[in-house]
Design an enzyme around this catalytic site. Sequence first.
Site, short mmCIF file in Angstrom:
data_model
loop_
_atom_site.label_atom_id
_atom_site.label_comp_id
_atom_site.label_asym_id
_atom_site.label_seq_id
_atom_site.Cartn_x
_atom_site.Cartn_y
_atom_site.Cartn_z
N LYS A 2 0.82 -1.21 0.00
CA LYS A 2 0.00 0.00 0.00
C LYS A 2 0.86 1.28 0.00
O LYS A 2 2.07 1.22 0.23
CB LYS A 2 -0.94 -0.03 1.22
CG LYS A 2 -1.96 -1.18 1.16
CD LYS A 2 -2.99 -1.05 2.28
CE LYS A 2 -4.01 -2.18 2.24
NZ LYS A 2 -5.09 -1.99 3.25
N HIS B 277 -2.18 -5.41 1.62
CA HIS B 277 -3.46 -6.09 1.46
C HIS B 277 -3.19 -7.50 0.99
O HIS B 277 -2.24 -7.72 0.22
CB HIS B 277 -4.34 -5.39 0.42
CG HIS B 277 -5.50 -6.23 -0.04
ND1 HIS B 277 -6.68 -6.30 0.66
CD2 HIS B 277 -5.64 -7.08 -1.09
CE1 HIS B 277 -7.49 -7.15 0.05
NE2 HIS B 277 -6.89 -7.63 -1.01
N TYR C 8 -12.51 -2.14 -3.90
CA TYR C 8 -13.05 -2.28 -2.54
C TYR C 8 -14.57 -2.17 -2.50
O TYR C 8 -15.13 -1.84 -1.44
CB TYR C 8 -12.42 -1.22 -1.63
CG TYR C 8 -11.01 -1.54 -1.18
CD1 TYR C 8 -10.74 -2.67 -0.41
CD2 TYR C 8 -9.95 -0.70 -1.51
CE1 TYR C 8 -9.46 -2.96 0.02
CE2 TYR C 8 -8.65 -0.98 -1.08
CZ TYR C 8 -8.42 -2.12 -0.30
OH TYR C 8 -7.15 -2.40 0.14
N ASN D 139 -2.24 0.32 6.68
CA ASN D 139 -1.73 -0.94 7.24
C ASN D 139 -0.81 -1.72 6.30
O ASN D 139 -0.74 -2.94 6.38
CB ASN D 139 -2.88 -1.78 7.78
CG ASN D 139 -3.81 -2.29 6.70
OD1 ASN D 139 -3.72 -1.86 5.55
ND2 ASN D 139 -4.69 -3.21 7.05
N GLU E 139 -9.61 -10.75 -7.53
CA GLU E 139 -8.70 -9.61 -7.36
C GLU E 139 -7.55 -9.67 -8.37
O GLU E 139 -7.13 -8.63 -8.89
CB GLU E 139 -8.18 -9.59 -5.93
CG GLU E 139 -9.28 -9.26 -4.92
CD GLU E 139 -8.85 -9.35 -3.47
OE1 GLU E 139 -9.68 -9.02 -2.60
OE2 GLU E 139 -7.68 -9.71 -3.19
P1 CMP Z 1 -7.63 -4.41 3.42
O1 CMP Z 1 -7.26 -5.84 3.63
O2 CMP Z 1 -6.94 -3.72 2.31
O3 CMP Z 1 -9.21 -4.32 3.18
C1 CMP Z 1 -9.97 -3.17 3.53
C2 CMP Z 1 -9.20 -2.19 4.35
O4 CMP Z 1 -9.98 -1.26 5.06
C3 CMP Z 1 -8.41 -2.92 5.40
O5 CMP Z 1 -7.34 -3.62 4.78
C4 CMP Z 1 -8.04 -1.76 6.34
O6 CMP Z 1 -6.82 -1.13 5.97
C5 CMP Z 1 -9.18 -0.76 6.14
N1 CMP Z 1 -9.99 -0.60 7.34
C6 CMP Z 1 -10.15 0.53 8.03
N2 CMP Z 1 -10.96 0.34 9.08
C7 CMP Z 1 -11.31 -0.96 9.07
C8 CMP Z 1 -12.12 -1.78 9.91
N3 CMP Z 1 -12.75 -1.29 10.97
N4 CMP Z 1 -12.25 -3.10 9.58
C9 CMP Z 1 -11.62 -3.61 8.50
N5 CMP Z 1 -10.85 -2.88 7.67
C10 CMP Z 1 -10.69 -1.57 7.96
#
Ligand code: CMP
Length: 142
Positions: free
Chosen positions: A10, A116, A50, A113, A127
């Site tokens: 990311k 992904h 998403y 974070n 995906e």
């Molecule tokens: P990702 O696996 O990329 O999929 C969706 C993203 O939303 C997740 O990683 C997080 O970075 C972000 N996100 C932010 N808040 C939340 C939450 N409460 N629960 C899950 N994903 C979240």
Amino acid sequence: AIERTFSIVKPDAVAKNVIGQIYNRFETAGLTIIASKMVHLSKEQAEGFYAEHSERPFFGALVEFMTSGPVMVQVLEGEGAVLKNREIMGATNPAEALAGTLRADYANSIDENAVHGSDAVESAAREIAYFFTNEEVCPRTR
Ligand code: CMP
């Protein structure tokens, strides 16, 4: 079984200049990178990727973040690749991620974070197809 999973480095991790360190974790764990490219996602691309989260309260911030800078997208192949990649990444929230995982080491927050990874073989196929043509996926021949 040999599986394929889809992975994103990311914008936060690209900005930290740790693409190579993250790729090293995949390779050290026995996953093979069979497709890879850098892209700066458009709003439409991020929203489409998403779409399942479109009703969640964090959707706007998620799209904003994912379009804030370039990302690396890759396909990882190997034994149990989906679960193995999720173990390498650690919990979505870095505060809950085990020591030594990518999120524990590189994530800033649950929103930023670092990586992904697909959550299942079915979502991985969807995906991968969202970002790569068949010709762009290059399994090893030696
Ligand atoms: P990702 O696996 O990329 O999929 C969706 C993203 O939303 C997740 O990683 C997080 O970075 C972000 N996100 C932010 N808040 C939340 C939450 N409460 N629960 C899950 N994903 C979240």
